[in-house]
Design a protein around this motif. Structure first.
Motif, PDB file in Angstrom:
ATOM      1  N   SER A   1      -5.915  -0.298   5.868  1.00 54.42           N
ATOM      2  CA  SER A   1      -5.596   0.607   4.764  1.00 54.42           C
ATOM      3  C   SER A   1      -6.911   1.124   4.213  1.00 54.42           C
ATOM      4  O   SER A   1      -7.852   0.352   4.021  1.00 54.42           O
TER       5      SER A   1
ATOM      6  N   MET B   1      -8.664   9.754  -1.147  1.00 54.35           N
ATOM      7  CA  MET B   1      -7.769   9.479  -0.023  1.00 54.35           C
ATOM      8  C   MET B   1      -7.258   8.055  -0.111  1.00 54.35           C
ATOM      9  O   MET B   1      -8.000   7.137  -0.457  1.00 54.35           O
ATOM     10  N   THR B   2      -5.995   7.843   0.165  1.00 51.68           N
ATOM     11  CA  THR B   2      -5.448   6.505   0.329  1.00 51.68           C
ATOM     12  C   THR B   2      -4.369   6.566   1.407  1.00 51.68           C
ATOM     13  O   THR B   2      -3.389   7.294   1.274  1.00 51.68           O
ATOM     14  N   LYS B   3      -4.600   5.829   2.484  1.00 54.16           N
ATOM     15  CA  LYS B   3      -3.693   5.940   3.626  1.00 54.16           C
ATOM     16  C   LYS B   3      -3.833   4.725   4.536  1.00 54.16           C
ATOM     17  O   LYS B   3      -4.892   4.118   4.620  1.00 54.16           O
TER      18      LYS B   3
ATOM     19  N   GLN C   1       1.197   4.130  -2.960  1.00 57.14           N
ATOM     20  CA  GLN C   1       1.063   5.551  -2.657  1.00 57.14           C
ATOM     21  C   GLN C   1       2.284   6.332  -3.139  1.00 57.14           C
ATOM     22  O   GLN C   1       2.155   7.427  -3.706  1.00 57.14           O
TER      23      GLN C   1
ATOM     24  N   GLU D   1       0.828  -1.199   0.000  1.00 61.45           N
ATOM     25  CA  GLU D   1       0.000   0.000   0.000  1.00 61.45           C
ATOM     26  C   GLU D   1       0.861   1.248   0.000  1.00 61.45           C
ATOM     27  O   GLU D   1       0.590   2.211  -0.713  1.00 61.45           O
ATOM     28  N   ARG D   2       1.950   1.213   0.783  1.00 61.50           N
ATOM     29  CA  ARG D   2       2.872   2.353   0.808  1.00 61.50           C
ATOM     30  C   ARG D   2       3.595   2.496  -0.529  1.00 61.50           C
ATOM     31  O   ARG D   2       3.852   3.615  -0.997  1.00 61.50           O
TER      32      ARG D   2
END
Length: 334
Positions: free
Chosen positions: A149, A118-120, A32, A28-29
């Motif tokens: 996530s 948003m993605t976090k 991003q 996920e990181r």
């Protein structure tokens, strides 16, 4: 393969990973970081994400109409076909570069365009309870040692539950469902309040609905596939090993779980269950130094900030004594 094709290929790979149910926090990181590197990365990712989502909506409608079983491979084949068409549209030799850009802009400004809001990733440490307010007005509260996530787009709200327990207070939006993927299960809601607990040690999932309706879908079960609607007061426990759901009902009274307010409640619970629950919030673990601890039971409301309250209650009501070492707290019979 030119640069644009490489970007499209990478975007397609990341979208498939996002919906695979196996996306890790590090991936996920990575996604991003890649999205932030160049505006073209985000543009291609959004376009292919939208293609996937429109394909997924079409497939879900077909499934509901015909009551056919869904499989991920089928949905993936839809995505591959859609991406192939998408590539062909952009690569037809009789289109000039200018015409290709016009086609691309039209594609992005119509329904296919689905920008990421948003993605976090969020996580809580051992003993921490963390509340996160989302841009859509929803609130998620992470219990001890939990990780999620979150991705919000203009059409969907997506959460990956990697581990732990989370309380969801979801803002209702009829046109944009809120989907929680736990790896082997999916939970879909519009607006409701409920808790999801992913127990990695026991390989199980527990859903407690406080308010509203929750759709629970077992994604990876090829046989005896289960789609269950849960309503207020339902507590569903799904065991991956046996592929079955155990359903009980309780009077929720629209109350949040006690751990949000820093308390744990036990009602004639086995001592082994109490200790197991307490250890989720402690770095120094409590260990049982005797067998057949299930014969002992305990009731009460205990504050998580007061480490001694439960131990004092145990020693006061049960024939048990406490011995603390450098690395653990040991309980033994008197």
């Amino acid at each position: 393969m030119n640069r644009d094709e490489k970007v499209q290929k990478q975007a397609a790979y990341y979208v498939t990973r996002l919906f695979s149910g196996e996306l890790t926090a590090s991936e996920e990181r990575e996604i991003q970081k890649w999205l932030n590197e160049d505006i073209s990365h985000k543009r291609e990712f959004n376009a292919i994400l939208a293609i996937w989502q429109h394909s997924e909506v079409a497939y879900r409608s077909t499934k509901r109409a015909s009551h056919l079983k869904r499989s991920f491979s089928f949905a993936a084949s839809i995505l591959i076909t859609a991406i192939t068409v998408y590539f062909l549209i952009n690569a037809l030799p009789y289109f000039s570069p200018a015409s290709q850009e016009v086609k691309r802009n039209q594609l992005l400004t119509n329904k296919v365009h689905n920008p990421i809001i948003m993605t976090k990733a969020f996580q809580s440490s051992v003993g921490e309870v963390r509340q996160v307010d989302l841009p859509d007005g929803s609130t998620v509260t992470l219990n001890t040692d939990s990780e999620i996530s979150v991705m919000l787009t203009s059409e969907q709200r997506l959460v990956e539950l990697h581990r732990g327990e989370v309380f969801f207070d979801i803002q209702k939006e009829n046109s944009r469902p809120f989907i929680i993927n736990t790896g082997e299960q999916r939970i879909t809601v519009l607006g409701t309040r409920f808790t999801v607990r992913k127990n990695t040690a026991e390989d199980s999932l527990k859903i407690s609905v406080i308010e509203g309706v929750v759709e629970f879908d077992t994604l990876k079960t090829n046989t005896n596939k289960t789609i269950r609607l849960l309503t207020s007061g339902d507590i569903a426990t799904y065991e991956n090993k046996h592929k079955k759901i155990s359903l009980t009902r309780t009077n929720s009274n629209n109350q949040q779980p006690g751990w949000i307010k820093g308390v744990l409640r036990f009602d004639n619970a086995p001592l082994s269950e109490v200790i197991s629950e307490l250890n989720r919030y402690r770095s120094k673990q409590i260990k049982m130094g005797f067998a057949q601890q299930e014969q002992f039971r305990i009731s009460g409301v205990f504050r998580l900030s007061d480490d001694d309250s439960v131990l004092n209650a145990i020693t006061a009501t049960l024939p048990v004594k406490v011995h603390e070492t450098e690395h653990a707290i040991e309980l033994s019979k008197k």
